[in-house]
Design a protein around this motif. Sequence first.
Motif, PDB file in Angstrom:
ATOM      1  N   GLN A  17      77.963  24.061  57.575  1.00  0.00           N
ATOM      2  CA  GLN A  17      79.327  24.535  57.392  1.00  0.00           C
ATOM      3  C   GLN A  17      79.511  25.926  57.981  1.00  0.00           C
ATOM      4  N   PHE A  18      78.499  26.773  57.885  1.00  0.00           N
ATOM      5  CA  PHE A  18      78.598  28.109  58.468  1.00  0.00           C
ATOM      6  C   PHE A  18      78.602  28.044  59.990  1.00  0.00           C
ATOM      7  N   PHE A  19      77.739  27.219  60.561  1.00  0.00           N
ATOM      8  CA  PHE A  19      77.674  27.111  62.021  1.00  0.00           C
ATOM      9  C   PHE A  19      78.970  26.555  62.603  1.00  0.00           C
ATOM     10  N   LEU A  20      79.668  25.715  61.847  1.00  0.00           N
ATOM     11  CA  LEU A  20      80.928  25.161  62.332  1.00  0.00           C
ATOM     12  C   LEU A  20      82.019  26.227  62.456  1.00  0.00           C
ATOM     13  N   THR A  21      81.856  27.361  61.769  1.00  0.00           N
ATOM     14  CA  THR A  21      82.845  28.437  61.863  1.00  0.00           C
ATOM     15  C   THR A  21      82.611  29.339  63.065  1.00  0.00           C
ATOM     16  N   ILE A  22      81.504  29.181  63.763  1.00  0.00           N
ATOM     17  CA  ILE A  22      81.209  30.014  64.931  1.00  0.00           C
ATOM     18  C   ILE A  22      82.094  29.572  66.096  1.00  0.00           C
ATOM     19  N   PRO A  23      82.832  30.486  66.717  1.00  0.00           N
ATOM     20  CA  PRO A  23      83.768  30.095  67.786  1.00  0.00           C
ATOM     21  C   PRO A  23      83.051  29.449  68.970  1.00  0.00           C
ATOM     22  N   GLY A  24      83.696  28.455  69.554  1.00  0.00           N
ATOM     23  CA  GLY A  24      83.133  27.826  70.732  1.00  0.00           C
ATOM     24  C   GLY A  24      83.039  28.780  71.906  1.00  0.00           C
ATOM     25  N   GLU A  25      83.924  29.801  71.943  1.00  0.00           N
ATOM     26  CA  GLU A  25      83.871  30.775  73.029  1.00  0.00           C
ATOM     27  C   GLU A  25      82.553  31.537  73.031  1.00  0.00           C
ATOM     28  N   LEU A  26      82.008  31.785  71.827  1.00  0.00           N
ATOM     29  CA  LEU A  26      80.724  32.483  71.739  1.00  0.00           C
ATOM     30  C   LEU A  26      79.606  31.637  72.339  1.00  0.00           C
ATOM     31  N   VAL A  27      79.651  30.349  72.094  1.00  0.00           N
ATOM     32  CA  VAL A  27      78.652  29.446  72.661  1.00  0.00           C
ATOM     33  C   VAL A  27      78.776  29.408  74.184  1.00  0.00           C
ATOM     34  N   GLU A  28      80.006  29.335  74.679  1.00  0.00           N
ATOM     35  CA  GLU A  28      80.225  29.304  76.123  1.00  0.00           C
ATOM     36  C   GLU A  28      79.784  30.613  76.772  1.00  0.00           C
ATOM     37  N   ALA A  29      80.073  31.734  76.123  1.00  0.00           N
ATOM     38  CA  ALA A  29      79.661  33.033  76.672  1.00  0.00           C
ATOM     39  C   ALA A  29      78.140  33.130  76.758  1.00  0.00           C
ATOM     40  N   ALA A  30      77.456  32.634  75.724  1.00  0.00           N
ATOM     41  CA  ALA A  30      75.989  32.654  75.755  1.00  0.00           C
ATOM     42  C   ALA A  30      75.457  31.761  76.870  1.00  0.00           C
ATOM     43  N   ARG A  31      76.096  30.626  77.085  1.00  0.00           N
ATOM     44  CA  ARG A  31      75.663  29.721  78.145  1.00  0.00           C
ATOM     45  C   ARG A  31      75.880  30.358  79.518  1.00  0.00           C
ATOM     46  N   VAL A  32      77.014  31.041  79.710  1.00  0.00           N
ATOM     47  CA  VAL A  32      77.295  31.709  80.975  1.00  0.00           C
ATOM     48  C   VAL A  32      76.278  32.816  81.250  1.00  0.00           C
ATOM     49  N   ASP A  33      75.865  33.505  80.193  1.00  0.00           N
ATOM     50  CA  ASP A  33      74.878  34.577  80.347  1.00  0.00           C
ATOM     51  C   ASP A  33      73.464  34.055  80.551  1.00  0.00           C
ATOM     52  N   GLY A  34      73.318  32.740  80.569  1.00  0.00           N
ATOM     53  CA  GLY A  34      72.007  32.156  80.831  1.00  0.00           C
ATOM     54  C   GLY A  34      71.121  32.021  79.604  1.00  0.00           C
ATOM     55  N   ALA A  35      71.714  32.105  78.412  1.00  0.00           N
ATOM     56  CA  ALA A  35      70.924  31.972  77.186  1.00  0.00           C
ATOM     57  C   ALA A  35      70.627  30.497  76.927  1.00  0.00           C
TER      58      ALA A  35
END
Length: 282
Positions: free
Chosen positions: A165-183
């Motif tokens: 439930q906590f992870f579902l509150t994390i914005p998708g933009e944060l995931v995309e930003a991490a992916r763009v940064d090569g994480a």
Amino acid sequence: MIGSSPLRTYIAHVLLILGVVLVAFPIYYTFVASTQTLQTILRPPLPLVPGDRFFANYYEAIFGGVGRIGGVGVGTLLFNSTVMALGIAVGKIVISILSAYAIVFFRFPLRMTFFWLIFITLMLPVEVRILPTYKVMVDFGLIDTYAGLIVPLIASATATLLFRQFFLTIPGELVEAARVDGAGPWKFFKDILLPLSRTNIAALFVILFIYGWTQYLWPLLVTNRNDMNTIVIGLRKMVSFADADTEWHLVMVTAVLAILPPILVVVLMQRWFVRGLIETEK
């Protein structure tokens, strides 16, 4: 907004003090009994002030041997309970946070099916599956071991649900930003998710530590040797049906020592515990 007045403040403080007295007095009375001689305890009424046997009783219980548990000292029981409680708390958190991470951030077949299978285990406490679990421990030779005390209790559907439930509150933009940064998946988990989950982990650690510390049925079954007993089991073994056969001064010492670690964990982590509960509600 509720208004305040001197009378309401006075009543609130009186009720609070009464509540503290009702909760704390039995603990204080136990502490007083732990500083008395056996003869004083067996001859009521018990004094309301501590006696002069504090150091002698506590030294005898911790470093000496208690007859009714095979001469094992309370220090050994405390160590066993600490290992079990820490193992259960850490194991539940590690498994649950990894399970929730996989369910939320990875797309694989039957993802939600696996989640609901985990969730259904909430209806299967250790008491329900105790016979097959004990059989597995016997087959693997884990009776009278720390692994036998810990491993069957480290799965937690509740913690998995809370992390999900906590992870579902994390914005998708944060995931995309991490992916763009090569994480990669591991870097995203280690550098982003773990720091964000600190308060939730702290709150769960307090709850799960107390859960592991107060376990009775499973340690009773999986330990046969006195030196592998937890302090809850040792405390029960120390009490006899006949008062004359029970070393009540050592029983009271053990009872006091048994409640100190959970209290210490709650006191030291209360700020994180409260923050974790508030953020979980959000």
